[in-house]
Design an enzyme around this catalytic site. Structure first.
Site, PDB file in Angstrom:
ATOM      1  N   HIS A  66      -6.693  -2.154   8.795  1.00  0.00           N
ATOM      2  CA  HIS A  66      -6.037  -3.444   8.560  1.00  0.00           C
ATOM      3  C   HIS A  66      -6.229  -4.353   9.777  1.00  0.00           C
ATOM      4  O   HIS A  66      -5.441  -4.311  10.723  1.00  0.00           O
ATOM      5  CB  HIS A  66      -4.541  -3.236   8.319  1.00  0.00           C
ATOM      6  CG  HIS A  66      -4.219  -2.495   7.059  1.00  0.00           C
ATOM      7  ND1 HIS A  66      -3.251  -2.919   6.169  1.00  0.00           N
ATOM      8  CD2 HIS A  66      -4.739  -1.366   6.522  1.00  0.00           C
ATOM      9  CE1 HIS A  66      -3.195  -2.084   5.152  1.00  0.00           C
ATOM     10  NE2 HIS A  66      -4.092  -1.120   5.356  1.00  0.00           N
ATOM     11  N   GLU A 118      -5.667  -7.458  10.089  1.00  0.00           N
ATOM     12  CA  GLU A 118      -4.642  -8.503  10.259  1.00  0.00           C
ATOM     13  C   GLU A 118      -3.465  -7.995  11.086  1.00  0.00           C
ATOM     14  O   GLU A 118      -2.854  -8.742  11.826  1.00  0.00           O
ATOM     15  CB  GLU A 118      -4.172  -9.014   8.898  1.00  0.00           C
ATOM     16  CG  GLU A 118      -3.121  -8.190   8.206  1.00  0.00           C
ATOM     17  CD  GLU A 118      -3.637  -6.839   7.736  1.00  0.00           C
ATOM     18  OE1 GLU A 118      -2.825  -5.931   7.527  1.00  0.00           O
ATOM     19  OE2 GLU A 118      -4.870  -6.689   7.570  1.00  0.00           O
ATOM     20  N   CYS A 155      -9.381  -1.790   3.655  1.00  0.00           N
ATOM     21  CA  CYS A 155      -8.576  -0.678   3.160  1.00  0.00           C
ATOM     22  C   CYS A 155      -8.990  -0.288   1.736  1.00  0.00           C
ATOM     23  O   CYS A 155     -10.067   0.252   1.542  1.00  0.00           O
ATOM     24  CB  CYS A 155      -7.095  -1.033   3.247  1.00  0.00           C
ATOM     25  SG  CYS A 155      -6.008   0.410   3.150  1.00  0.00           S
ATOM     26  N   PHE A 156      -8.178  -0.560   0.724  1.00  0.00           N
ATOM     27  CA  PHE A 156      -8.553  -0.258  -0.647  1.00  0.00           C
ATOM     28  C   PHE A 156      -9.840  -0.990  -1.014  1.00  0.00           C
ATOM     29  O   PHE A 156     -10.678  -0.475  -1.751  1.00  0.00           O
ATOM     30  CB  PHE A 156      -7.418  -0.662  -1.587  1.00  0.00           C
ATOM     31  CG  PHE A 156      -7.470   0.015  -2.937  1.00  0.00           C
ATOM     32  CD1 PHE A 156      -7.465   1.396  -3.045  1.00  0.00           C
ATOM     33  CD2 PHE A 156      -7.488  -0.732  -4.102  1.00  0.00           C
ATOM     34  CE1 PHE A 156      -7.503   2.024  -4.291  1.00  0.00           C
ATOM     35  CE2 PHE A 156      -7.522  -0.124  -5.344  1.00  0.00           C
ATOM     36  CZ  PHE A 156      -7.528   1.254  -5.445  1.00  0.00           C
ATOM     37  N   ASN A 207      -3.408   2.638   6.852  1.00  0.00           N
ATOM     38  CA  ASN A 207      -2.539   3.181   5.817  1.00  0.00           C
ATOM     39  C   ASN A 207      -3.419   3.587   4.647  1.00  0.00           C
ATOM     40  O   ASN A 207      -3.620   2.818   3.712  1.00  0.00           O
ATOM     41  CB  ASN A 207      -1.496   2.154   5.375  1.00  0.00           C
ATOM     42  CG  ASN A 207      -0.674   2.657   4.198  1.00  0.00           C
ATOM     43  OD1 ASN A 207      -0.682   3.846   3.898  1.00  0.00           O
ATOM     44  ND2 ASN A 207       0.012   1.764   3.525  1.00  0.00           N
ATOM     45  N   SER A 227       0.817  -1.214   0.000  1.00  0.00           N
ATOM     46  CA  SER A 227       0.000   0.000   0.000  1.00  0.00           C
ATOM     47  C   SER A 227       0.851   1.265   0.000  1.00  0.00           C
ATOM     48  O   SER A 227       0.357   2.349  -0.332  1.00  0.00           O
ATOM     49  CB  SER A 227      -0.936   0.016   1.214  1.00  0.00           C
ATOM     50  OG  SER A 227      -1.847  -1.052   1.169  1.00  0.00           O
ATOM     51  N   GLY A 230      -2.895   3.609  -4.400  1.00  0.00           N
ATOM     52  CA  GLY A 230      -3.495   4.320  -5.514  1.00  0.00           C
ATOM     53  C   GLY A 230      -4.816   4.993  -5.197  1.00  0.00           C
ATOM     54  O   GLY A 230      -5.321   4.945  -4.075  1.00  0.00           O
ATOM     55  N   GLN A 279     -12.785   1.063  -0.071  1.00  0.00           N
ATOM     56  CA  GLN A 279     -13.037   2.142  -1.017  1.00  0.00           C
ATOM     57  C   GLN A 279     -13.682   1.606  -2.297  1.00  0.00           C
ATOM     58  O   GLN A 279     -14.556   2.251  -2.881  1.00  0.00           O
ATOM     59  CB  GLN A 279     -11.727   2.861  -1.329  1.00  0.00           C
ATOM     60  CG  GLN A 279     -11.114   3.540  -0.115  1.00  0.00           C
ATOM     61  CD  GLN A 279      -9.644   3.863  -0.288  1.00  0.00           C
ATOM     62  OE1 GLN A 279      -9.108   3.818  -1.399  1.00  0.00           O
ATOM     63  NE2 GLN A 279      -8.972   4.185   0.798  1.00  0.00           N
ATOM     64  N   GLY A 286      -4.913   7.198   2.258  1.00  0.00           N
ATOM     65  CA  GLY A 286      -4.981   8.626   1.994  1.00  0.00           C
ATOM     66  C   GLY A 286      -6.274   9.044   1.340  1.00  0.00           C
ATOM     67  O   GLY A 286      -6.477  10.219   1.065  1.00  0.00           O
ATOM     68  N   PHE A 287      -7.168   8.058   1.077  1.00  0.00           N
ATOM     69  CA  PHE A 287      -8.472   8.328   0.493  1.00  0.00           C
ATOM     70  C   PHE A 287      -9.551   7.767   1.405  1.00  0.00           C
ATOM     71  O   PHE A 287      -9.294   6.859   2.197  1.00  0.00           O
ATOM     72  CB  PHE A 287      -8.594   7.695  -0.900  1.00  0.00           C
ATOM     73  CG  PHE A 287      -7.662   8.274  -1.923  1.00  0.00           C
ATOM     74  CD1 PHE A 287      -8.082   9.289  -2.776  1.00  0.00           C
ATOM     75  CD2 PHE A 287      -6.355   7.815  -2.036  1.00  0.00           C
ATOM     76  CE1 PHE A 287      -7.223   9.824  -3.732  1.00  0.00           C
ATOM     77  CE2 PHE A 287      -5.486   8.332  -2.987  1.00  0.00           C
ATOM     78  CZ  PHE A 287      -5.924   9.343  -3.831  1.00  0.00           C
ATOM     79  N   GLY A 332      -4.347  -1.938  -0.754  1.00  0.00           N
ATOM     80  CA  GLY A 332      -3.550  -1.641  -1.933  1.00  0.00           C
ATOM     81  C   GLY A 332      -3.343  -0.149  -2.106  1.00  0.00           C
ATOM     82  O   GLY A 332      -3.999   0.662  -1.446  1.00  0.00           O
TER      83      GLY A 332
END
Length: 443
Positions: free
Chosen positions: A395, A397, A294-295, A336, A62, A268, A298, A338-339, A266
Site C-alpha cells: 500500500h 498510500e 494489493c488486490f 495487508n 481489505s 477476498g 493479484q 494473505g494471497f 480489497g
C-alpha cells in the site's frame, strides 16, 4: 498441541457479562475480557505487526471478514478521531488486543477506541496473551476463529437454568463459518455510486494532469487523494463496472489527453475475482496505462496468466521490507494481504527472471517481478515490459506511514504523461538485472 484456557462455569451470568472467549477452529481457546460490543463474531484470524495506525487498520476494507490480532501490546492510546478513517465504517469482523488503554491521550480524539467498537457493533476481546496467539498463527497458519462474549457464552440448560456453553459447541460454530479461500468479497465492500476526487493542493482549479478511472475493490480514502495531490482527476467506479463504463469516463477528453486505469486494494481470494480479471484484460487489450495495488496486483497477475496462492499467515503491518529492483533500494512498506502471485522471481543465478505472460500463448509479452519481499522472497510487484502496466502488492498510500513507496504514484503519472519512457530499467544491485537489459541507477 491444542492450548485451552479453562472456561470455568460462572457463579452468575450477570456477573460475567464482560468475559469473552476467542475460539480457534483447531479447538484452541483463549479467554479474556469483552472489548467493544458483546456477542459473537466470526472470521479469518490474522495478526498485524503495526505499532501505530490502528484506526486506519480497522477501517481498511481489505480486512473485511477478518478478526485482527494486534501484536503491539498497548492499543487505544490515541483514541478515535474523525479525520483518519480510511472508509465510512469499521470493516474488521473482530478485534483482539492485549492491553487496551485505560484513558485516551490525544488532542484530536473524539472518543475512545472501546466506545467506537461498541458503537459500530464490532465484537472484540482484550487481556489475551497476543504473543502466544501470534506464535501459534505463525506456526500453524491463519485459521477461522470466533469471539464470544456476554450472552453468546451462555445457554439455557435443563430446568431453565443458565449455563456456559460447551467449548465443543463454540468450535463447531467456528468450523461452520465461511473460509477465506474462494471468497469473492470485493462486491461487498465496493462503492455503489461513481464519485470524483478532483486535483488538489497546488493543482486545485487547474486542468487535470491526467484522468484516472479507479476501480473500487475496497479502496482506501487516501489512495485517490495521493493521485489528486499530483494533479490527477480520479473517477472512482464500482467493482461491477464494465469496460464500456470505464471508456465512457474518457469520452470528451481532448485527443492525446493522459489517462489511465487503477485497481485498488480489497479483500477476498483473487481466484474468485473473475469479473475483475476480465475487465483488466479488456483494459490491457486497449493499451490503457494501468497501475494496481494489493488486490490489484493479484488481479494483474491473474490477467497475465499467472496463478495465485494463499500464504501461511500473510503480511499485515507497516514494517515489511521490500526490494524495488528498479531503484535497488529497500523500502519499508505497509501490507495487508494473505494471497500472493505465483510468478518466477529469480532466473536461477540470483538475477530477476523475465518470463512471458502465460495467458493465451504469451500475447501480453514479457513480465518481470519488479519488487520482492525480503522476508520470504514473495512477489511484491509486477512490471510489464511490453505493455504500459505495473503493480505492487503493498500500500504505497500508507496513511499511517511509512511513506517510502509514495513515489509509485509519480511513476504512474509518468507512465500516463510520458509513455515513451516505459518500462523503467532495473538498477544495478544484487545481481537483480535480467539478461539483455541495460543498467542505469535511478536517482
Amino acid at each position: 498441541m491444542t492450548t485451552t484456557t479453562d472456561l470455568a462455569a460462572p457463579t452468575a451470568p450477570a456477573a460475567e457479562l464482560t468475559r469473552a472467549a476467542l475460539v480457534l477452529e483447531d479447538g484452541s481457546t483463549f479467554t479474556g475480557r469483552a472489548y467493544g460490543a458483546t456477542g459473537s463474531t466470526f472470521g479469518e484470524l490474522v495478526f498485524s505487526t503495526g505499532m501505530t495506525g490502528y484506526q486506519e487498520t480497522l477501517t481498511d476494507p481489505s480486512y473485511h471478514r477478518q478478526i485482527v490480532v494486534m501484536t503491539a501490546p498497548h492499543v487505544g492510546n490515541t483514541g478515535v478521531n474523525d479525520d483518519d478513517p480510511e472508509s465510512a465504517r469499521i470493516w474488521v469482523s473482530g478485534y483482539v488486543v492485549r492491553d487496551p488503554a485505560r484513558r485516551v491521550s490525544n488532542w484530536r480524539a473524539r472518543r475512545s477506541l472501546d466506545e467506537e467498537l461498541a458503537a459500530q457493533g464490532v465484537v472484540g476481546v482484550s487481556g489475551l496473551d497476543t504473543r502466544a496467539l501470534t506464535r501459534r498463527l505463525r506456526e500453524e497458519g491463519v485459521m477461522r476463529a470466533g469471539i464470544f462474549s456476554g450472552d453468546a457464552l451462555f445457554e439455557t440448560g435443563p430446568g431453565g437454568r443458565t449455563r456456559e456453553r460447551p467449548v465443543s459447541d463454540l468450535v463447531a460454530e467456528v468450523r461452520a463459518s465461511p473460509q477465506m479461500a474462494g471468497a469473492n468479497l470485493a462486491p461487498e465492500v465496493s462503492t455503489r455510486e461513481v464519485y470524483v476526487v478532483e486535483p488538489s493542493g497546488e493543482f486545485a482549479g487547474r486542468a487535470p494532469v491526467a484522468t484516472v478511472v479507479a476501480v473500487d475493490l475496497g479502496i482506501k480514502a487516501m489512495t485517490p487523494r495521493r493521485l489528486a495531490e499530483r494533479g490527477v482527476r480520479v473517477v472512482v467506479v464500482p467493482q461491477s463496472s464494465s469496460v464500456e463504463d470505464v471508456l465512457a469516463v474518457f469520452e470528451g477528453l481532448p485527443e492525446g489527453a493522459a489517462r489511465g486505469v487503477f485497481f485498488s486494494n480489497g479483500p477476498g481470494d483473487p481466484d474468485a475475482a473473475e469479473h475483475e480479471v476480465g475487465l483488466l484484460r479488456a483494459v490491457l487489450d486497449r493499451g490503457i496505462p494501468f497501475f494496481g495495488i494489493c488486490f490489484g496486483n493479484q488481479i494483474l497477475g491473474r490477467a497475465l496468466g499467472y496463478g495465485t496462492f494463499k500464504l501461511g499467515y500473510g503480511h499485515r503491518g507497516i514494517n515489511q521490507p521490500v526490494l524495488d529492483r528498479t531503484t535497488g533500494k529497500v523500502e519499508v512498506t505497509a501490507h495487508n494481504h494473505g494471497f500472493a502471485v505465483d510468478a518466477p522471481v529469480s532466473d536461477g543465478s540470483g538475477g530477476a527472471a523475465v518470463s512471458t505472460a502465460p495467458h493465451e500463448g504469451g500475447r501480453y509479452g514479457r513480465v518481470v517481478v519488479s519488487h520482492v519481499g525480503l522476508n520470504d522472497q514473495v512477489v511484491e510487484g509486477l512490471t510489464c515490459l511490453d505493455l504500459p502496466a505495473f503493480s505492487v502488492q503493498y500500500h504505497p498510500e500508507a496513511a499511517a506511514g511509512p511513506h517510502d513507496a509514495a513515489y509509485l504514484f509519480d511513476r504512474f503519472v509518468g507512465l500516463m504523461t510520458e509513455p515513451g519512457v516505459w518500462p523503467p530499467r532495473l538498477a544495478a544491485s544484487g545481481g537483480s538485472v535480467p539478461a539483455g537489459h541495460e543498467i542505469e541507477e535511478e536517482h
